[in-house]
Design a protein around this motif. Structure first.
Motif, PDB file in Angstrom:
ATOM      1  N   LEU A 280       0.824  -1.298  -0.068  1.00 43.16           N
ATOM      2  CA  LEU A 280       0.052  -0.029   0.138  1.00 43.16           C
ATOM      3  C   LEU A 280       0.867   1.117   0.010  1.00 43.16           C
ATOM      4  CD1 LEU A 280      -2.819  -1.092   2.533  1.00 43.16           C
ATOM      5  CD2 LEU A 280      -2.794  -0.959  -0.070  1.00 43.16           C
ATOM      6  N   GLY A 281       2.173   1.144   0.068  1.00 41.68           N
ATOM      7  CA  GLY A 281       3.038   2.054   0.161  1.00 41.68           C
ATOM      8  C   GLY A 281       3.073   3.046   1.575  1.00 41.68           C
ATOM      9  N   PRO A 282       4.416   3.634   1.638  1.00 40.90           N
ATOM     10  CA  PRO A 282       4.520   4.206   3.053  1.00 40.90           C
ATOM     11  C   PRO A 282       3.890   5.185   3.398  1.00 40.90           C
ATOM     12  CG  PRO A 282       6.296   4.608   1.387  1.00 40.90           C
ATOM     13  CD  PRO A 282       4.961   3.989   0.525  1.00 40.90           C
ATOM     14  N   ARG A 283       2.683   5.854   2.450  1.00 39.37           N
ATOM     15  CA  ARG A 283       2.057   6.867   2.987  1.00 39.37           C
ATOM     16  C   ARG A 283       0.446   6.287   3.473  1.00 39.37           C
ATOM     17  NH1 ARG A 283       4.841  10.887   2.309  1.00 39.37           N
ATOM     18  NH2 ARG A 283       6.755   9.662   1.683  1.00 39.37           N
ATOM     19  N   ALA A 284       0.193   5.198   3.056  1.00 40.25           N
ATOM     20  CA  ALA A 284      -0.954   4.873   3.726  1.00 40.25           C
ATOM     21  C   ALA A 284      -1.145   4.201   4.889  1.00 40.25           C
ATOM     22  CB  ALA A 284      -1.582   3.792   2.775  1.00 40.25           C
ATOM     23  N   ILE A 285      -0.471   4.812   5.890  1.00 37.03           N
ATOM     24  CA  ILE A 285      -0.447   4.481   7.279  1.00 37.03           C
ATOM     25  C   ILE A 285      -1.725   4.200   7.914  1.00 37.03           C
ATOM     26  CG2 ILE A 285       0.388   5.097   9.490  1.00 37.03           C
ATOM     27  CD1 ILE A 285       2.983   6.016   8.058  1.00 37.03           C
ATOM     28  N   ALA A 287      -4.673   3.229   6.937  1.00 43.15           N
ATOM     29  CA  ALA A 287      -4.989   1.997   6.204  1.00 43.15           C
ATOM     30  C   ALA A 287      -4.067   0.842   6.699  1.00 43.15           C
ATOM     31  CB  ALA A 287      -5.150   2.182   4.797  1.00 43.15           C
ATOM     32  N   ARG A 288      -2.945   1.137   6.571  1.00 37.86           N
ATOM     33  CA  ARG A 288      -2.195  -0.164   7.048  1.00 37.86           C
ATOM     34  C   ARG A 288      -2.274  -0.609   8.749  1.00 37.86           C
ATOM     35  NH1 ARG A 288       3.716   0.455   4.116  1.00 37.86           N
ATOM     36  NH2 ARG A 288       3.888  -1.174   5.563  1.00 37.86           N
ATOM     37  N   THR A 289      -2.445   0.538   9.447  1.00 35.28           N
ATOM     38  CA  THR A 289      -2.597   0.204  10.843  1.00 35.28           C
ATOM     39  C   THR A 289      -4.254  -0.536  11.144  1.00 35.28           C
ATOM     40  OG1 THR A 289      -1.705   2.490  11.193  1.00 35.28           O
ATOM     41  CG2 THR A 289      -2.704   1.439  13.076  1.00 35.28           C
ATOM     42  N   MET A 290      -4.849  -0.163  10.232  1.00 38.39           N
ATOM     43  CA  MET A 290      -6.291  -0.789  10.336  1.00 38.39           C
ATOM     44  C   MET A 290      -6.285  -2.232  10.106  1.00 38.39           C
ATOM     45  SD  MET A 290      -9.577   0.377   8.972  1.00 38.39           S
ATOM     46  CE  MET A 290      -9.787  -0.702   7.629  1.00 38.39           C
ATOM     47  N   LEU A 291      -5.417  -2.389   8.833  1.00 39.89           N
ATOM     48  CA  LEU A 291      -5.418  -3.588   8.283  1.00 39.89           C
ATOM     49  C   LEU A 291      -4.620  -4.688   9.576  1.00 39.89           C
ATOM     50  CD1 LEU A 291      -6.296  -4.739   5.642  1.00 39.89           C
ATOM     51  CD2 LEU A 291      -3.948  -4.357   4.868  1.00 39.89           C
ATOM     52  N   GLY A 292      -3.448  -4.238   9.875  1.00 40.94           N
ATOM     53  CA  GLY A 292      -2.724  -5.123  11.167  1.00 40.94           C
ATOM     54  C   GLY A 292      -3.526  -5.148  12.273  1.00 40.94           C
ATOM     55  N   VAL A 293      -3.879  -4.081  12.707  1.00 41.33           N
ATOM     56  CA  VAL A 293      -4.915  -4.242  14.118  1.00 41.33           C
ATOM     57  C   VAL A 293      -5.981  -5.295  13.740  1.00 41.33           C
ATOM     58  CG1 VAL A 293      -6.078  -3.307  15.846  1.00 41.33           C
ATOM     59  CG2 VAL A 293      -4.079  -2.104  14.992  1.00 41.33           C
ATOM     60  N   ASN A 294      -6.752  -5.033  12.788  1.00 39.35           N
ATOM     61  CA  ASN A 294      -7.668  -5.969  12.512  1.00 39.35           C
ATOM     62  C   ASN A 294      -7.248  -7.560  12.330  1.00 39.35           C
ATOM     63  OD1 ASN A 294      -9.645  -3.944  12.787  1.00 39.35           O
ATOM     64  ND2 ASN A 294     -10.038  -3.984  10.559  1.00 39.35           N
ATOM     65  N   ALA A 295      -6.232  -7.572  11.795  1.00 40.68           N
ATOM     66  CA  ALA A 295      -5.738  -9.136  11.516  1.00 40.68           C
ATOM     67  C   ALA A 295      -5.606  -9.399  12.965  1.00 40.68           C
ATOM     68  CB  ALA A 295      -4.383  -8.930  10.571  1.00 40.68           C
ATOM     69  N   LEU A 296      -4.601  -8.729  13.724  1.00 37.87           N
ATOM     70  CA  LEU A 296      -4.474  -9.129  15.073  1.00 37.87           C
ATOM     71  C   LEU A 296      -5.579  -9.708  15.947  1.00 37.87           C
ATOM     72  CD1 LEU A 296      -1.711  -9.679  16.527  1.00 37.87           C
ATOM     73  CD2 LEU A 296      -1.914  -7.457  17.528  1.00 37.87           C
ATOM     74  N   LEU A 297      -6.658  -8.940  15.833  1.00 37.18           N
ATOM     75  CA  LEU A 297      -7.794  -9.012  16.627  1.00 37.18           C
ATOM     76  C   LEU A 297      -8.685 -10.553  15.783  1.00 37.18           C
ATOM     77  CD1 LEU A 297      -9.381  -5.816  17.121  1.00 37.18           C
ATOM     78  CD2 LEU A 297      -8.455  -7.070  18.704  1.00 37.18           C
ATOM     79  N   LYS A 374       1.910  14.729   9.807  1.00 37.49           N
ATOM     80  CA  LYS A 374       2.648  14.695   8.406  1.00 37.49           C
ATOM     81  C   LYS A 374       2.661  13.067   8.192  1.00 37.49           C
ATOM     82  CE  LYS A 374       6.216  16.987   8.989  1.00 37.49           C
ATOM     83  NZ  LYS A 374       7.613  17.187   8.722  1.00 37.49           N
ATOM     84  N   ARG A 375       2.557  12.474   9.290  1.00 42.30           N
ATOM     85  CA  ARG A 375       2.696  10.834   9.360  1.00 42.30           C
ATOM     86  C   ARG A 375       1.152  10.481   8.733  1.00 42.30           C
ATOM     87  NH1 ARG A 375       3.564   8.975  14.883  1.00 42.30           N
ATOM     88  NH2 ARG A 375       3.129   6.882  13.946  1.00 42.30           N
ATOM     89  N   PHE A 376       0.437  11.177   8.949  1.00 42.15           N
ATOM     90  CA  PHE A 376      -0.960  11.054   8.327  1.00 42.15           C
ATOM     91  C   PHE A 376      -1.299  11.464   7.032  1.00 42.15           C
ATOM     92  CE2 PHE A 376      -1.073   9.759  12.607  1.00 42.15           C
ATOM     93  CZ  PHE A 376      -1.632   8.347  12.579  1.00 42.15           C
ATOM     94  N   MET A 377      -0.182  11.522   6.077  1.00 39.70           N
ATOM     95  CA  MET A 377      -0.476  12.238   4.785  1.00 39.70           C
ATOM     96  C   MET A 377      -0.873  13.596   4.883  1.00 39.70           C
ATOM     97  SD  MET A 377      -1.926   8.848   3.138  1.00 39.70           S
ATOM     98  CE  MET A 377      -3.533   8.960   3.664  1.00 39.70           C
ATOM     99  N   LEU A 378      -0.756  14.546   5.820  1.00 40.43           N
ATOM    100  CA  LEU A 378      -1.098  15.650   5.824  1.00 40.43           C
ATOM    101  C   LEU A 378       0.073  16.340   5.067  1.00 40.43           C
ATOM    102  CD1 LEU A 378      -2.817  16.452   9.019  1.00 40.43           C
ATOM    103  CD2 LEU A 378      -3.774  16.096   6.729  1.00 40.43           C
ATOM    104  N   PRO A 379      -0.283  17.345   4.361  1.00 43.12           N
ATOM    105  CA  PRO A 379       0.762  18.072   3.673  1.00 43.12           C
ATOM    106  C   PRO A 379       1.490  18.911   4.665  1.00 43.12           C
ATOM    107  CG  PRO A 379      -1.164  19.086   3.544  1.00 43.12           C
ATOM    108  CD  PRO A 379      -1.281  17.863   4.075  1.00 43.12           C
ATOM    109  N   ALA A 380       2.874  19.487   4.722  1.00 46.49           N
ATOM    110  CA  ALA A 380       3.266  19.868   5.381  1.00 46.49           C
ATOM    111  C   ALA A 380       3.566  21.626   5.309  1.00 46.49           C
ATOM    112  CB  ALA A 380       4.729  19.651   5.971  1.00 46.49           C
TER     113      ALA A 380
END
Ligand SMILES: *[C@@H]1O[C@H](CO)[C@@H](O)[C@H](O)[C@H]1NC(C)=O
Ligand SMILES: *[C@@H]1O[C@H](CO)[C@@H](O)[C@H](O)[C@H]1NC(C)=O
Ligand SMILES: *[C@@H]1O[C@H](CO)[C@@H](O)[C@H](O)[C@H]1NC(C)=O
Ligand SMILES: *[C@@H]1O[C@H](CO)[C@@H](O)[C@H](O)[C@H]1NC(C)=O
Ligand SMILES: *[C@@H]1O[C@H](CO)[C@@H](O)[C@H](O)[C@H]1NC(C)=O
Ligand SMILES: *[C@@H]1O[C@H](CO)[C@@H](O)[C@H](O)[C@H]1NC(C)=O
Length: 446
Positions: A280-285, A287-297, A374-380
Motif C-alpha cells: 500500500l506504500g509508506p503513505r497509507a499509514i 489504512a495499514r494500521t487498520m489492516l494490521g490491528v484487525n488481523a491481530l484481533l 505529516k505521518r497521516f499524509m497531511l501536507p506540511a
C-alpha cells in the motif's frame, strides 16, 4: 451374536429355533412336551437338567470348581464407541464381553440330554459359580437391561460355560494434547476378577495376537477414528496376592480436518491479508494500521474460539505454537509499519502529495502536532521542521528509504512464513504414528 441374544428370548420355551425350521414341527405340540428329539427316546428335558446340576445339595456356587485353579478366557467385541470427552478425560462404549471357563460340576453328558448346548439366561447364571470379573478402572459400567438383562449363558455338555454380557462402560483416557490437533489418544480399560487371585482364577485373552478384542464394525466418531487396539496381560501384586489383569488399550486418531478448516485456513488468510499492507506504500499509514490491528484481533478471536472447548492444560499444544507464531508475524508487520512511519516522518512528504485543508488544521497546531499530522499524509506547512529533518535524513536514513523496507518485507515475510510452515508441518505432521504402533504388536484397524 445377535443370533445368541435372539435365542435367549426363547429360553423359557427351551426351543432351539433351528429345530423348528429344520423339522417343520407344529409349535403347539412342542410346547406341551419338550422331549421331542427323534433319535433319543426318554431323553432328559432341559429344565430337569438345570435343576439336577444346580441342585444346591450337590452344587456349591461359592466353591471354586477346580482346586487347581480356574482359567477364564475373555473376548471383547466392540459394538460402538459413543464419545470421547476431552473435558472429562473419558470415553464411552458399548461392548460384548464373552467369558468362557470349564466347570466339571456342570457336566450333563451323562444325563442323556435332548439337546447339545443349553442356551440360558441370567436367572440360571445366578445359581452358578462365576469369576466375578469387572472393569476395575471404569468410571461407570452397566449391563444393559432393557427390555431384559442382556446376559447370555451357554452350557456345553462337557461342562464348559460361556457367558456373554452386553455392557456400556465409561473408561478413562490419557489425554495428551501436546500434538493437538494432530494428536493420537489412548484410552484403556483393565478387566480382572475382583474376588479371586491368580492362584484361584487365571484371566486370559482368548488369543494373544491381539484379536481377542475386535470391533464389530468400523468405528468412526465425529472427532476421532479408532486406528489401533492393543491387548496385554499383566500380573499385579495386591495385598491379598497376585492378580491377573487384562489390559485393553484403544488408540484413536483425531480427525483434524475440522480444525484445519476452522483454525489453520483462516489464519493463513489473515496472514496473507496482513502482507497486503506492504504494497500500500509508506503513505497509507492509517489504512495499514487498520489492516494490521484487525488481523491481530481476528487471530485472537479465532484462537479463543478453538481454546474454549479444550481443557486448560499447562503445556504448549501444536495449535498454540501455530497461533502464537502467526500472531507474531502480524505483530512484526505492525512493527514494520512503525518503522515505516518513523522513516516517513524523517524523509518527509513526497513533492506530489495532495494538498489538504491545511489552513484551519494547521493554524491551531503547534509544532509537535505538525510533525504528527505529516505521518497521516497531511501536507506540511512546517517547512522549518522539514528542512531540519531532511538534513538529518541525509546523515542517517538514506540507505533505507521506506519503499525499500516495504519491498524487503514483502519478500522476507513470506519467506520466513514458508520456512516456519516447513518446520511446523514436518515436526507436527502425522506420518510415523502408524509405524510406531505396528511395531508394538498393536492390531491396526484401517
Ligand atoms: C398344529 O396343530 C394344530 C392342533 O393341535 C392344528 O390345528 C394345526 O393344523 C397344526 N399345524 C400344522 C402346521 O401342522
Ligand atoms: C422310556 O421310559 C419308559 C418308562 O420310564 C420305559 O418303560 C422305556 O423302556 C424307556 N424307553 C427307552 C427307549 O429307554
Ligand atoms: C436336590 O436333590 C435332593 C436329593 O436328590 C432332592 O431331595 C432335592 O429336592 C433337590 N433339590 C432341588 C432344589 O431340586
Ligand atoms: C455347541 O457349541 C459348540 C461350540 O460353540 C458348537 O461347536 C456346537 O456345534 C454346538 N452344538 C449344538 C448342538 O448346538
Ligand atoms: C467342551 O466342548 C466345547 C464345544 O463343544 C469345546 O470347545 C471345549 O473345548 C470342550 N471343553 C473341554 C474341557 O473338553
Ligand atoms: C506398546 O504400546 C502401548 C500403547 O501405545 C504402550 O503402552 C506399551 O508400553 C507399548 N509396549 C511396548 C513393549 O513397547
Amino acid at each position: 451374536m445377535y443370533f445368541s441374544i435372539f435365542l435367549q428370548c426363547f429360553w423359557i420355551k427351551l426351543i432351539v429355533s433351528s429345530v423348528i425350521i429344520d423339522h417343520d414341527y407344529n409349535l403347539s405340540i412342542e410346547e406341551e412336551d419338550d422331549s421331542f428329539d427323534h433319535g433319543k427316546k426318554n431323553c432328559t428335558r432341559d429344565i430337569e437338567i438345570i435343576e439336577t446340576i444346580t441342585n444346591t445339595t450337590y452344587y456349591n456356587k461359592l466353591r471354586i470348581p477346580k482346586d487347581t485353579g480356574m482359567t477364564v478366557r475373555v473376548e471383547i467385541w466392540i459394538q460402538a464407541i459413543s464419545s470421547i470427552d476431552e473435558m472429562t478425560n473419558d470415553f464411552e462404549m458399548d461392548i460384548y464381553i464373552t467369558e468362557t471357563w470349564h466347570d466339571p460340576a456342570l457336566r450333563f453328558e451323562h444325563l442323556n440330554p435332548c439337546k447339545g448346548n443349553l442356551s440360558l439366561n441370567h436367572q440360571v447364571l445366578d445359581k452358578l459359580w462365576t469369576p466375578n470379573s469387572c472393569f476395575i478402572n471404569s468410571k461407570v459400567a452397566q449391563i444393559h437391561d432393557s427390555p431384559f438383562r442382556s446376559i447370555f449363558l451357554m452350557l456345553h455338555p462337557n461342562g464348559t460355560v460361556m457367558v456373554n454380557y452386553r455392557v456400556r462402560v465409561k473408561g478413562p483416557c490419557e489425554l495428551d494434547l501436546a500434538q493437538f490437533p494432530m494428536d493420537t489418544q489412548t484410552c484403556g480399560l483393565i478387566y480382572e476378577s475382583f474376588n479371586y487371585n491368580n492362584q484361584e482364577v487365571k484371566m486370559k485373552w482368548t488369543s494373544d495376537d491381539g484379536t481377542a478384542v475386535r470391533p464389530l464394525d468400523k468405528i468412526v466418531l465425529p472427532d476421532f477414528t479408532l486406528i489401533g487396539i492393543h491387548t496385554q496381560s499383566k500380573e499385579e501384586p495386591y495385598p491379598a496376592g497376585m492378580w491377573d489383569e487384562l489390559h485393553l488399550t484403544l488408540i484413536f486418531e483425531r480427525r483434524y480436518i475440522w480444525y484445519f478448516m476452522q483454525a489453520y485456513l483462516p489464519t493463513y488468510l489473515t496472514i496473507f491479508i496482513s502482507w497486503v499492507s506492504f504494497s500500500l506504500g509508506p503513505r497509507a499509514i492509517p489504512a495499514r494500521t487498520m489492516l494490521g490491528v484487525n488481523a491481530l484481533l481476528a487471530m485472537i478471536f479465532q484462537f479463543g474460539n478453538i481454546m474454549r472447548n479444550l481443557p486448560r492444560v499447562s503445556y504448549i499444544k501444536a495449535i498454540d505454537v501455530w497461533m502464537l507464531v502467526s500472531m507474531t508475524f502480524i505483530f512484526c508487520s505492525l512493527l514494520e509499519l512503525a518503522i515505516i512511519g518513523y522513516k516517513v516522518r524523517e524523509v518527509g512528504p513526497k513533492p506530489k502529495s495532495p494538498k489538504r485543508k491545511e489552513s484551519e488544521a494547521y493554524e491551531a497546531s503547534p509544532k509537535g502536532l505538525c510533525l504528527y499530522e505529516k505521518r497521516f499524509m497531511l501536507p506540511a506547512n512546517c517547512k522549518a521542521e522539514l528542512k531540519k529533518e531532511s538534513k538529518w535524513k541525509k546523515q542517517t536514513g538514506t540507505d533505507w528509504p521506506p519503499e525499500r523496507i516495504d519491498e524487503l518485507s514483502s519478500l522476507m515475510f513470506p519467506a520466513c512464513f514458508l520456512i516456519f510452515n516447513i518446520v511446523y508441518w514436518t515436526y507436527y505432521g502425522r506420518s510415523s504414528s502408524q509405524e510406531k504402533l505396528s511395531r508394538n504388536g498393536t492390531v491396526l484397524i484401517m
